[in-house]
Motif scaffolding. Structure first.
Motif, PDB file in Angstrom:
ATOM      1  N   CYS A  98       0.562  18.437 -41.617  1.00  0.00           N
ATOM      2  CA  CYS A  98       0.269  17.979 -40.255  1.00  0.00           C
ATOM      3  C   CYS A  98      -0.932  17.040 -40.330  1.00  0.00           C
ATOM      4  O   CYS A  98      -2.084  17.481 -40.222  1.00  0.00           O
ATOM      5  CB  CYS A  98      -0.027  19.158 -39.338  1.00  0.00           C
ATOM      6  SG  CYS A  98       1.421  20.136 -38.926  1.00  0.00           S
ATOM      7  N   GLY A  99      -0.695  15.762 -40.545  1.00  0.00           N
ATOM      8  CA  GLY A  99      -1.770  14.848 -40.854  1.00  0.00           C
ATOM      9  C   GLY A  99      -2.295  15.171 -42.242  1.00  0.00           C
ATOM     10  O   GLY A  99      -1.553  15.576 -43.130  1.00  0.00           O
ATOM     11  N   THR A 100      -3.588  14.998 -42.454  1.00  0.00           N
ATOM     12  CA  THR A 100      -4.174  15.403 -43.739  1.00  0.00           C
ATOM     13  C   THR A 100      -5.306  16.397 -43.569  1.00  0.00           C
ATOM     14  O   THR A 100      -5.712  17.030 -44.547  1.00  0.00           O
ATOM     15  CB  THR A 100      -4.723  14.197 -44.522  1.00  0.00           C
ATOM     16  OG1 THR A 100      -5.697  13.521 -43.720  1.00  0.00           O
ATOM     17  CG2 THR A 100      -3.604  13.238 -44.897  1.00  0.00           C
ATOM     18  N   GLY A 255      -0.310  10.754 -33.421  1.00  0.00           N
ATOM     19  CA  GLY A 255       0.271  11.891 -32.722  1.00  0.00           C
ATOM     20  C   GLY A 255       1.473  12.494 -33.419  1.00  0.00           C
ATOM     21  O   GLY A 255       1.878  13.620 -33.087  1.00  0.00           O
ATOM     22  N   LEU A 256       2.056  11.787 -34.377  1.00  0.00           N
ATOM     23  CA  LEU A 256       3.168  12.371 -35.129  1.00  0.00           C
ATOM     24  C   LEU A 256       2.707  13.523 -36.006  1.00  0.00           C
ATOM     25  O   LEU A 256       3.489  14.425 -36.313  1.00  0.00           O
ATOM     26  CB  LEU A 256       3.821  11.315 -36.032  1.00  0.00           C
ATOM     27  CG  LEU A 256       4.900  10.425 -35.459  1.00  0.00           C
ATOM     28  CD1 LEU A 256       5.470   9.537 -36.546  1.00  0.00           C
ATOM     29  CD2 LEU A 256       6.015  11.228 -34.803  1.00  0.00           C
ATOM     30  N   ARG A 257       1.441  13.479 -36.440  1.00  0.00           N
ATOM     31  CA  ARG A 257       0.876  14.463 -37.373  1.00  0.00           C
ATOM     32  C   ARG A 257       1.721  14.556 -38.636  1.00  0.00           C
ATOM     33  O   ARG A 257       2.000  15.648 -39.138  1.00  0.00           O
ATOM     34  CB  ARG A 257       0.737  15.850 -36.720  1.00  0.00           C
ATOM     35  CG  ARG A 257       0.005  15.903 -35.399  1.00  0.00           C
ATOM     36  CD  ARG A 257      -1.293  15.098 -35.375  1.00  0.00           C
ATOM     37  NE  ARG A 257      -2.266  15.533 -36.372  1.00  0.00           N
ATOM     38  CZ  ARG A 257      -2.997  14.671 -37.112  1.00  0.00           C
ATOM     39  NH1 ARG A 257      -2.842  13.374 -36.988  1.00  0.00           N
ATOM     40  NH2 ARG A 257      -3.856  15.145 -37.979  1.00  0.00           N
ATOM     41  N   CYS A 258       2.132  13.415 -39.154  1.00  0.00           N
ATOM     42  CA  CYS A 258       2.936  13.382 -40.373  1.00  0.00           C
ATOM     43  C   CYS A 258       2.081  12.898 -41.535  1.00  0.00           C
ATOM     44  O   CYS A 258       1.699  11.721 -41.579  1.00  0.00           O
ATOM     45  CB  CYS A 258       4.132  12.444 -40.202  1.00  0.00           C
ATOM     46  SG  CYS A 258       5.567  13.204 -39.450  1.00  0.00           S
ATOM     47  N   GLY A 259       1.799  13.798 -42.448  1.00  0.00           N
ATOM     48  CA  GLY A 259       1.062  13.443 -43.647  1.00  0.00           C
ATOM     49  C   GLY A 259       1.698  14.078 -44.859  1.00  0.00           C
ATOM     50  O   GLY A 259       2.770  14.687 -44.778  1.00  0.00           O
ATOM     51  N   PHE A 260       1.013  13.944 -45.996  1.00  0.00           N
ATOM     52  CA  PHE A 260       1.512  14.588 -47.203  1.00  0.00           C
ATOM     53  C   PHE A 260       0.371  14.844 -48.169  1.00  0.00           C
ATOM     54  O   PHE A 260      -0.699  14.225 -48.091  1.00  0.00           O
ATOM     55  CB  PHE A 260       2.595  13.744 -47.883  1.00  0.00           C
ATOM     56  CG  PHE A 260       2.107  12.487 -48.569  1.00  0.00           C
ATOM     57  CD1 PHE A 260       1.498  12.523 -49.824  1.00  0.00           C
ATOM     58  CD2 PHE A 260       2.276  11.244 -47.973  1.00  0.00           C
ATOM     59  CE1 PHE A 260       1.055  11.371 -50.468  1.00  0.00           C
ATOM     60  CE2 PHE A 260       1.837  10.080 -48.605  1.00  0.00           C
ATOM     61  CZ  PHE A 260       1.224  10.148 -49.853  1.00  0.00           C
ATOM     62  N   VAL A 261       0.604  15.762 -49.082  1.00  0.00           N
ATOM     63  CA  VAL A 261      -0.197  15.928 -50.284  1.00  0.00           C
ATOM     64  C   VAL A 261       0.778  15.860 -51.445  1.00  0.00           C
ATOM     65  O   VAL A 261       1.897  16.395 -51.365  1.00  0.00           O
ATOM     66  CB  VAL A 261      -1.002  17.235 -50.287  1.00  0.00           C
ATOM     67  CG1 VAL A 261      -0.108  18.460 -50.099  1.00  0.00           C
ATOM     68  CG2 VAL A 261      -1.805  17.374 -51.580  1.00  0.00           C
TER      69      VAL A 261
END
Length: 406
Positions: A98-100, A255-261
């Motif tokens: 959710c984001g980073t 607002g998408l809260r799209c992240g990654f690790v």
């Protein structure tokens, strides 16, 4: 770190800013440049994709991210950093966030537990290496993980990049995780490819996690900044590396809260385990939009041109003012106002009262020395260039007038 550890978390920037400006009335219509939240419309493909997948709101998202999303991220990493096709395994080396913010925080908790298990002396606290000034989540992870936050000043003298390699061997040996933010928030400084590679080599020698925060990696003006996967290209393997990124800045979609690790499978596994207890997942319909965004470069290129224009507007109005410098990348101005005002807090009050522009004192992005009560952020202000060109031009005109007339 004495006293209540929870008290250490109360020092949040925007709460302090509200207290600083309380009772002051702006002389102009207010302009808000204190928060790095993109203000442009989201890319056109977002809403149709969300609507087409709206049925997924009725289902729990996959705990580690949708397969299509993780696949899109893996292929994007390979293309962005010149890695061979299939170099990144979307199953074992990528997970959605959710984001980073949550991932950066949870990585500290995981890394500290990992280091404690490996240290010979359980009475010695693991260290968390944090740049100062910083994104405060790094410090929060050290506090909640009951580790020692070792702050390294990022100043004009060292190019705003902390000298982690200069730490004593005894500190490096007990280091659990080291945070590198490049391009930097708040300084806008970019670490060279050699610097990232050398830091990953240092992490491998002392067996700590290198967490590279690359949230601003796609907002650049001349050449793409180096990142953690460039070091993978140079050194081979992803050992000891975790890289964090999101669509908030690259795609103007906070607002998408799209992240990654992504990174070392031996680190990803315990991090995913930890997240299964306390991590939130991105709703499926939003991940579908995120998948489309990671697969599309056209909108990211347009977004980059937009920020270049905003930086050029700022440069036009502020070039020549003592303490001003054009950022290497990202959308923050980091201006030394000590010559005009003494420190960033005084400048923030004057800019609000005289110009109606709200910015963030640099001190609020840093931690002070407990003895001198001074920080490397004290002389600075941070300005977020996130609005439309007209608003940014208006703000820069007002800011320039105050800084020149101080």
């Amino acid at each position: 770190m004495g006293g209540s550890r929870l008290d250490l978390l109360k020092n949040f920037p925007y709460r302090r800013l509200n207290a600083l400006l309380e009772g002051l009335e702006p002389s102009h219509d207010p302009l808000f440049l204190q928060i790095g939240e993109p203000q442009d419309a989201v890319p056109d493909l977002v809403l149709p994709t969300v609507n087409a997948h709206a049925g997924l709101f009725g289902k729990y998202p996959p705990p580690n991210g949708a397969p299509d999303y993780n696949e899109a991220v893996a292929r994007w990493i390979e293309g962005r950093y010149g890695l061979g096709a299939g170099s990144i395994d979307p199953v074992t080396q990528v997970t959605a966030l959710c984001g980073t913010r949550e991932g950066l925080f949870q990585a500290a908790l995981m890394a500290v537990m990992r280091k404690r298990e490996r240290m010979r002396d359980p009475g010695v606290a693991p260290a968390v290496l944090v740049p100062n000034p910083m994104y405060h989540v790094y410090f929060g992870g050290a506090v909640v993980g009951d580790a020692e936050a070792v702050l390294l000043n990022a100043t004009a003298q060292n190019g705003f990049l902390p000298d982690y390699a200069g730490l004593p061997e005894s500190v490096l040996d007990r280091t659990a995780i080291c945070y590198l933010c490049t391009p930097g928030n708040p300084t806008g400084a970019v670490a060279s490819r050699d610097a990232v590679r050398d830091l990953l080599a240092l992490a491998r020698r002392h067996d700590f996690v290198l967490a590279v925060d690359e949230c601003y990696s796609e907002i650049w003006f001349d050449t793409p900044p180096a990142g953690g996967f460039d070091a993978v290209h140079d050194l081979g393997g992803t050992d000891n590396l975790l890289v964090f990124n999101s669509l908030s800045k690259r795609s103007g979609s906070p607002g998408l809260r799209c992240g990654f690790v992504a990174g070392d499978p031996a680190l990803m596994e315990p991090l995913m385990l930890l997240r299964s207890y306390g991590g939130a997942q991105v709703p499926g319909a939003l991940m579908a939009a995120g998948t489309a965004l990671w697969r599309d470069e056209e909108h990211a290129e347009a977004n980059r041109r937009r920020y270049l224009n905003l930086v050029e507007i700022a440069d036009h109005h502020l070039a020549g003012i003592p303490g001003y410098r054009k950022p290497e990348a990202g959308f923050f101005l980091w201006i030394d106002v000590s010559a005009q005002f003494g420190d960033g807090e005084a400048a923030a009050k004057q800019l609000w009262a005289k110009a109606g522009v709200k910015i963030l004192p640099g001190r609020y992005m840093a931690r002070p020395d407990p003895v001198t009560d001074t920080s490397p952020g004290d002389p600075y202000i941070r300005i977020a260039l996130v609005h439309d060109p007209e608003t940014v031009g208006k703000a820069m005109t007002r800011i320039g007038a105050v800084l020149r007339g101080a």
